[in-house]
Design an enzyme around this catalytic site. Structure first.
Site, PDB file in Angstrom:
ATOM      1  N   TRP A 131       0.865  -1.191   0.000  1.00 37.00           N
ATOM      2  CA  TRP A 131       0.000   0.000   0.000  1.00 37.00           C
ATOM      3  C   TRP A 131       0.900   1.240   0.000  1.00 37.00           C
ATOM      4  O   TRP A 131       1.848   1.316   0.775  1.00 37.00           O
ATOM      5  CB  TRP A 131      -0.868  -0.027   1.258  1.00 37.00           C
ATOM      6  CG  TRP A 131      -1.784   1.145   1.454  1.00 37.00           C
ATOM      7  CD1 TRP A 131      -2.587   1.725   0.514  1.00 37.00           C
ATOM      8  CD2 TRP A 131      -2.003   1.862   2.678  1.00 37.00           C
ATOM      9  NE1 TRP A 131      -3.291   2.758   1.078  1.00 37.00           N
ATOM     10  CE2 TRP A 131      -2.956   2.868   2.408  1.00 37.00           C
ATOM     11  CE3 TRP A 131      -1.498   1.757   3.971  1.00 37.00           C
ATOM     12  CZ2 TRP A 131      -3.410   3.750   3.378  1.00 37.00           C
ATOM     13  CZ3 TRP A 131      -1.951   2.633   4.933  1.00 37.00           C
ATOM     14  CH2 TRP A 131      -2.896   3.618   4.638  1.00 37.00           C
ATOM     15  N   ASP A 212      -1.784  -5.927   8.917  1.00 33.73           N
ATOM     16  CA  ASP A 212      -2.684  -4.892   8.419  1.00 33.73           C
ATOM     17  C   ASP A 212      -3.967  -5.590   7.970  1.00 33.73           C
ATOM     18  O   ASP A 212      -3.965  -6.364   7.001  1.00 33.73           O
ATOM     19  CB  ASP A 212      -2.008  -4.143   7.248  1.00 33.73           C
ATOM     20  CG  ASP A 212      -2.833  -2.947   6.798  1.00 33.73           C
ATOM     21  OD1 ASP A 212      -4.017  -2.866   7.168  1.00 33.73           O
ATOM     22  OD2 ASP A 212      -2.296  -2.097   6.058  1.00 33.73           O
ATOM     23  N   LYS A 247     -14.085   0.272   6.082  1.00 31.92           N
ATOM     24  CA  LYS A 247     -14.392  -0.301   4.769  1.00 31.92           C
ATOM     25  C   LYS A 247     -15.506  -1.334   4.875  1.00 31.92           C
ATOM     26  O   LYS A 247     -16.480  -1.285   4.124  1.00 31.92           O
ATOM     27  CB  LYS A 247     -13.138  -0.923   4.182  1.00 31.92           C
ATOM     28  CG  LYS A 247     -12.045   0.096   3.908  1.00 31.92           C
ATOM     29  CD  LYS A 247     -10.755  -0.589   3.525  1.00 31.92           C
ATOM     30  CE  LYS A 247      -9.551   0.282   3.703  1.00 31.92           C
ATOM     31  NZ  LYS A 247      -9.466   1.414   2.799  1.00 31.92           N
TER      32      LYS A 247
HETATM   33  C1  LMR Z   1      -6.535   2.529  -0.613  1.00 32.76           C
HETATM   34  O1  LMR Z   1      -5.542   1.794  -0.608  1.00 32.76           O
HETATM   35  O2  LMR Z   1      -6.981   3.034  -1.652  1.00 32.76           O
HETATM   36  C2  LMR Z   1      -7.296   2.794   0.662  1.00 32.76           C
HETATM   37  O3  LMR Z   1      -6.663   2.115   1.727  1.00 32.76           O
HETATM   38  C3  LMR Z   1      -7.525   4.226   0.931  1.00 32.76           C
HETATM   39  C4  LMR Z   1      -6.282   4.946   1.353  1.00 32.76           C
HETATM   40  O4  LMR Z   1      -6.306   5.569   2.420  1.00 32.76           O
HETATM   41  O5  LMR Z   1      -5.271   4.903   0.628  1.00 32.76           O
END
Ligand code: LMR
Length: 406
Positions: A131, A212, A247
């Site tokens: 991420w 996570d 979410k």
């Molecule tokens: C994402 O990966 O799009 C979500 O977790 C929202 C974010 O805060 O990035």
């Protein structure tokens, strides 16, 4: 004057696209950048169970006093079994210090602050890729952030050997961020049988696992998606879990999350909680009340909880259907590529394999916004935009193949 010389920061790779998207005047634009579930009409759903819980909260005209620093006990007690399973064994429950946080992101940051201050941690490892915000969140807490291999060369399966080799060379005390389910951004989860090797390496190298847990319920179902957390729990290893409830309750803007620290015993959990409270107090003081109350009401009212599970399951099933339709639509363009990977990925995202050049072209030429890493949120596709998206993606795959062969 320092304010006149401050440089402009780079746009956030995910939420920054939301800003760009909202300024795009095109009527047929589509936002596949951020991890948000939209229903088939293109709207973020307000779940029925939440609407009902909200109506009862509004009717009860609750005062908006400060919350406990670690969130109400009722919230903690309601969330614990969602993540860790029914707590038949109370001593297990009491050794887990769970606190309410401002969404999953602040749970991660709180974990990083805690481990930096009390775990002796100065290094963290995240999967490559991961991420986009992990680096910033962990780095912001003062951890040096490195990576472990996650995807095989063909990028279609996790590279367990590479991952284990990298974890094996990590220094003791390194924080290892693992995706409990629905790996973000790839959608490729480790197979269940791979986790024993990961856990054995973590134990042998004395690493600190930080799970996570942002997408529970979107992959294989609410309970199945918790299996990695529960395997860690039964292993007896100390670990931390950052959970997002924003979410799976479709409460994005309410920022509902929790951090759980699984300790060796009840006494350790009490001391850990006291330190977490110190960190929260000096940051955001105490969590906001509304979203947490909604989640608590739904989880502690049997009929609403059942309704929530059914609504979440129908969300998951729609995503599976969308994946199937997208793969079939792309395949129909006769491109020399097997698109069945889209149906094997889990959760909201598909790591499409498109490069940054093609992702930019999708944005500029077609108004289709995905992340430059090639990640698209399949949960934003619907029966009206799917063909348009598949056609544009097919062009992008063709252009990428032509560029590679020239
Ligand atoms: C994402 O990966 O799009 C979500 O977790 C929202 C974010 O805060 O990035």
């Amino acid at each position: 004057m320092f304010l006149s010389t401050i440089p402009m920061a780079a746009r956030d790779p995910i939420l920054g696209l939301n800003e760009q998207f909202s300024q795009d005047p095109r009527n047929d634009k589509v936002n596949l950048a951020v991890g948000v579930y939209y229903d088939d009409s293109g709207k973020i759903p307000l779940l029925d169970c939440i609407a009902e819980a909200e109506a009862s909260l509004v009717a009860s005209r609750l005062a908006r006093g400060y919350q406990p620093i670690d969130g109400p006990t009722a919230f903690q007690d309601a969330v614990l079994p969602v993540v860790f399973g029914p707590m038949g064994n109370l001593s297990d429950a009491r050794r887990i210090a769970t606190v309410q946080t401002v969404g999953g992101t602040s749970a991660l940051r709180l974990a990083a602050d805690f481990l930096r201050q009390w775990g002796g941690a100065d290094h963290a490892m995240v999967s490559d890729p991961t991420w986009d915000n992990h680096r910033g969140v962990l780095g912001g807490a003062g951890l040096y952030v490195g990576t472990y291999r996650y995807l095989s060369a063909g990028a279609k399966t996790p590279d367990l050997d590479g991952m284990i080799a990298d974890l094996s060379s990590a220094a003791p005390g390194t924080v290892v961020v693992l995706h409990a389910c629905c790996h973000n951004p790839t959608g490729y989860d480790l197979p269940a049988e791979a986790w024993s090797a990961v856990m054995e390496t973590i134990a042998r190298r004395q690493l600190i696992p930080l799970l996570d847990n942002a997408y529970q319920g979107f992959g294989d179902g609410l309970e199945d998606d918790a299996s990695v957390v529960r395997t860690f729990l039964s292993s007896g290893l100390p670990f931390l879990v950052a959970t997002s409830l924003s979410k799976n309750f479709s409460l994005y803007g309410e920022r509902v999350g929790a951090l759980s620290v699984v300790c060796p015993d009840t006494e350790a959990a009490a001391r850990v909680r006291s330190q977490l409270k110190g960190l929260i107090r000096t940051n955001y003081s105490n969590p906001p009340s509304h979203g947490g109350r909604l989640v608590t009401t739904v989880l502690s009212t049997p009929a609403l909880r059942e309704h929530w599970q059914a609504e979440l399951e129908s969300i998951r099933l729609r995503i599976l259907r969308v994946r199937q339709h997208l793969a079939t639509a792309l395949q129909s363009y006769g491109i020399d590529k097997d698109f069945s990977f889209i149906t094997r990925q889990k959760g909201m995202f598909s790591y499409s394999g498109l490069d940054a050049v093609q992702m930019r072209r999708l944005r500029e030429d077609h108004g289709i916004y995905g992340v430059d890493t090639g990640r698209i949120c399949v949960a934003a596709l619907n029966s009206r935009n799917l063909e348009q998206i598949a056609k544009a993606m097919a062009c992008a795959f063709q252009a990428q193949a032509a560029a590679l062969s020239s």
